[in-house]
Scaffold this motif. Structure first.
Motif, mmCIF file in Angstrom:
data_model
loop_
_atom_site.group_PDB
_atom_site.id
_atom_site.type_symbol
_atom_site.label_atom_id
_atom_site.label_comp_id
_atom_site.label_asym_id
_atom_site.label_seq_id
_atom_site.Cartn_x
_atom_site.Cartn_y
_atom_site.Cartn_z
ATOM 1 N N ASP A 40 4.102 -56.476 97.466
ATOM 2 C CA ASP A 40 3.348 -55.361 96.920
ATOM 3 C C ASP A 40 3.632 -54.124 97.771
ATOM 4 O OD1 ASP A 40 0.986 -53.487 96.738
ATOM 5 O OD2 ASP A 40 0.340 -54.954 95.246
ATOM 6 N N TYR A 87 2.717 -55.530 87.298
ATOM 7 C CA TYR A 87 3.542 -54.655 88.123
ATOM 8 C C TYR A 87 4.656 -54.033 87.265
ATOM 9 C CZ TYR A 87 1.402 -56.476 92.392
ATOM 10 O OH TYR A 87 0.509 -56.811 93.388
ATOM 11 N N VAL A 108 2.087 -51.448 91.341
ATOM 12 C CA VAL A 108 1.162 -51.827 90.276
ATOM 13 C C VAL A 108 1.353 -50.900 89.084
ATOM 14 C CG1 VAL A 108 -1.276 -51.976 89.632
ATOM 15 C CG2 VAL A 108 -0.520 -52.789 91.864
#
Length: 802
Positions: A40, A87, A108
């Protein structure tokens, strides 16, 4: 080193040589490989289950639970596509002419936030993985659970999962599948934690700003882990960002937090510092006079340094320090049997982990780690005539090595570890004018070593097997003084036949044994699988406490000549099924665990100052069995889970201990036996940046021993107690709500702020923590209920990041 341990070590390194030869034989010279991790872009958390796909060759793979992937392809130009639900898909042009390491950050997608899953793994992983009894939570999902007084808590979040319970608010640790709190191995970046709570269990020691993800293994436990008999809680701290700086924190009624991540050398060296503190004694001064003298505060500091000298090597150093201070104006918690006006409890944890990772090849890695864990506790009373300090502590130093080789058909891992313990039991130091006599119990020294070998066999898409073998070797070291008792006699001073003394470094007693592990998975179809597991585990150290909530006055102890290690065998089976294209996950698991040398304590046992614990500890048999049901909704504007657990934990002590009237040889419930537990957790996204969450829990009251009568002796009223734990306190239930307002992800801002408004115990349920009795001279019994939280607790917290 014993012959068995030497044999297993040779076997491990033989497996290493075989795996390297196998990799060279099966590899193709004209192919090049590239590998790395998918993370992430904001939290730096690994993304497990992300699809990594080469469009031209139509080949690809999924990342594992640590976000790792690896692909092999001939030289040429390719288009790499990486995707994961929630995502933005990432497309990368590659010119493959040599081996390549490629880490891929993902952002995201604000347009599809309603599809973000609750857990940090691919939806079908519960069907395809071989593991049983494993729960994984990302810090993102933990933040959605209503927090007590606004403090996000890792351990409290786990209590919403099946098979996890606690004896009540204000209790240290958690009970998993019928185990005591010290039967759980709790790790923070590989460093064992000996007290996982702040303020006697109101909060956990894990700073949510520094946590990456949490994994709880309560069924098929990997051979990598040992030293405990019930479960493993593995908390991983996030790595600092190597590319950009960030500053974050939060302000709340109970505690405030500050954190900083900063690259010192871009893409090479970065540092993370995160601190949290609670200094709210002024709140007690606003309350009733009976609590105005209360002190309850804590702070902790988490630091991590990450250095990447090359693409194939990583060096990290993690340091953690915490301090707690708690004082009551009266002595309701004092267990030293003195009358004092106030007692102050202080305890601290100091952990360090130095880890080196070397990516040997595209699918192999070697990890070396040096670890130190220190826990110290202090209880003090200032009154001049009875002033004293009570100190205890435990220090662990550990060295670990782990090698992992991943392949298409099998994943091999093996490793070695060595642990050295120094335990300082309770030491009583009187004040300068005190009437109390000093007590100094000799320190305990021990060494625990282990080697393990584990392999996951992927026989077909439907059938896989995970097999592991661990061999542990424990030595109790001198200096040590040991009593030898007459055979079959109760362990009392009058039955001592011999007293032996061992010099420093001399082995007083040793224990060893194999710990086999096996897990099986068979998929009936793409959405249904059957799983089974068996594991044996040995525990050589334990927390010595016979109170419901372990206080800082509790001490740790090791196995010795008279106290044998605990051994537990657990079998579990389960069925896992996903519905509506993985929108729903359902599971049902049955487990049974049989324990040998299960510890309990004599009535009126002196555990604080006894220098011969074998006279206070009684070891018998234990059994735990239960059923765990879970249904979880992963996608949509409403997500959450529903769980039900039926669990029993029982103990049986040999009736030869005739000095204890209530040991009849029959099974009786353990202190933390709670047959029925129901949990409901719901997250509802009312807008793209607003979430309403709530959780409800209902459980059977824990066991208790109530007097059935009384008599008068020498003018004193003496209660009559039946066998242990035949009654129960009232059932427990509670509802919590939280409103989470986050920044709009579609608007890029440097400063990002969020609000968390929560209410703990919404309808002010006066749950009983314990029930106690007052016997008056007329032989009348008055029952009283102690409730830790008998009212609703609202809170508000503001979090920020820039």
């Amino acid at each position: 080193m014993s012959r068995k341990l030497l044999f297993l070590t040779i076997l491990c390194f033989g497996g290493f040589i075989f795996s390297e030869i196998q990799a060279q034989v099966t590899g193709k010279a004209q192919n090049y490989t590239f590998y790395g991790t998918v993370i992430d872009s904001v939290s730096q958390e690994p993304i497990g289950g992300a699809a990594v796909f080469l469009l031209e060759s139509r080949t690809g793979t999924y990342t594992d639970k640590k976000g790792f992937y690896g692909l092999s392809t001939p030289a040429g130009q390719f288009t790499l596509r990486v995707s994961y639900l929630g995502y933005k898909a990432k497309v990368i042009k590659l010119d493959i002419s040599k081996n390549l390491i490629l880490d891929i950050p993902m952002s995201v997608d604000a347009q599809f936030l309603e599809e973000v899953t609750v857990i940090s793994s691919k939806p079908e992983e519960n069907i395809r993985s071989t593991e049983t009894g494993v729960a994984k939570l990302s810090i993102r999902s933990i933040r959605k659970i209503p927090a007590f007084m606004g403090e996000i808590d890792v351990v409290r979040s786990l209590q919403m999962l099946p098979g996890v319970s606690t004896v009540g608010e204000g209790s240290t640790g958690i009970n998993i599948r019928g185990g005591s709190i010290d039967q759980n191995l709790v790790l923070m970046d590989d460093a064992p934690v000996f007290n996982s709570s702040h303020l006697f269990g109101f909060f956990s020691i894990f700073n949510p700003d520094a946590v990456r993800d949490v994994s709880l293994s309560r069924g098929g436990i990997s051979a990598e882990y040992g030293g405990r008999t019930t479960a493993v809680l593995d908390v991983k701290l996030k790595d600092p960002d190597l590319e950009k700086s960030s500053f974050y924190g939060g302000v709340g009624l109970v505690s405030s937090r500050l954190g900083l991540e900063m690259p010192l050398i871009k893409d090479r060296l970065a540092v993370l510092i995160s601190t949290r503190g609670s200094f709210n004694d002024f709140l007690f001064k606003l309350g009733p006079e009976s609590i105005r003298g209360t002190v309850a505060n804590f702070y902790d500091l988490t630091g991590k340094i990450l250095f990447k000298p090359s693409e194939k090597t990583r060096l990290s150093y993690t340091s953690y320090y915490s301090f707690d201070a708690f004082k009551l104006p009266s002595d309701s918690l004092n267990t030293v049997n003195v009358n004092a006006t106030s007692s102050t409890y202080k305890y601290r944890t100091y952990n360090q982990t130095l880890r080196f990772n070397w990516f040997v090849g595209t699918n192999a890695s070697l990890t070396l780690a040096a670890i130190q864990s220190v826990y110290k506790a202090n209880t003090s009373v200032p009154d001049s005539s009875i002033a004293f300090e009570l100190n205890s502590g435990i220090r662990l130093r550990s060295l670990k090595a782990r090698y992992v080789h991943s392949g298409e058909k099998n994943n091999l891992s093996f490793g070695l570890e060595s642990n050295h313990y120094q335990i300082d039991p309770n030491q009583l130091l009187p004040g300068p004018f005190s009437n109390i006599l000093p007590v100094n119990i000799a320190s305990e020294f021990a060494r625990e070593s282990a080697a393990y070998l584990e392999n996951e066999w992927k026989f077909s898409p439907r059938f896989s097997m995970l097999t592991g073998l661990r061999y542990s070797f424990f030595q109790r070291l001198g200096p040590d003084s040991v009593y030898l008792y007459a055979p079959e006699a109760v362990r009392r001073l009058e039955n001592v036949e011999e007293n032996q003394f061992f010099d420093r470094g001399e082995v007083a007693k040793s224990y060893s044994g194999f710990e086999p592990r096996v897990s099986l998975r068979y998929s009936l179809d793409d959405n249904t699988s059957l799983k089974a597991s068996y594991n044996r585990m040995r525990q050589y150290v334990q927390l010595i406490s016979n109170t419901t909530a372990a206080l800082p006055t509790a001490r740790w102890g090791t196995s010795d000549v008279n106290i044998q290690p605990q051994i537990a065998d657990q079998v579990s089976v389960g069925i896992f099924k996903n519905l509506e294209e993985n929108k729903w996950e359902t599971s049902a698991e049955l487990y049974y665990r049989k324990s040998q040398q299960f510890p309990d304590y004599r009535d009126l046992a002196d555990l604080i100052f006894s220098s011969n614990l074998e006279q206070e500890i009684i070891q018998g048999k234990g059994r735990a069995y239960g059923l765990e049901l879970m249904a979880r909704k992963n996608t949509g504007f409403m997500t959450g889970w529903l769980t039900y657990t039926y669990a029993r934990t029982q103990v049986k002590i040999d009736p030869k201990y005739e000095l204890i009237h209530n040991y009849t040889g029959a099974w009786y419930p353990a202190n933390y036996d709670k047959p029925h537990t129901f949990n409901l957790m719901v997250n509802y996204r009312t807008a793209i940046n607003v979430t309403l969450s709530g959780n409800f829990t209902l459980s059977t009251g824990r066991p208790a021993t109530y007097p059935i009568g009384s008599f008068v002796a020498s003018g004193n009223t003496v209660p009559i107690f039946p066998n242990r734990n035949l009654q129960r306190i009232p059932n427990y239930h509670r509802l919590d709500l939280a409103l989470i307002i986050e920044p709009n992800p579609s608007r890029a801002r440097k400063w990002q702020g969020s609000w968390v408004i929560s209410v703990y115990n919404l309808y002010s349920r006066n749950n009983a923590y314990s029930v106690y009795f007052d016997l008056n001279p007329r032989l009348q019994t008055n029952a009283y209920k102690l409730a830790v939280f008998g009212a609703a607790f609202p809170s508000i917290t503001y979090n920020f990041k820039f």
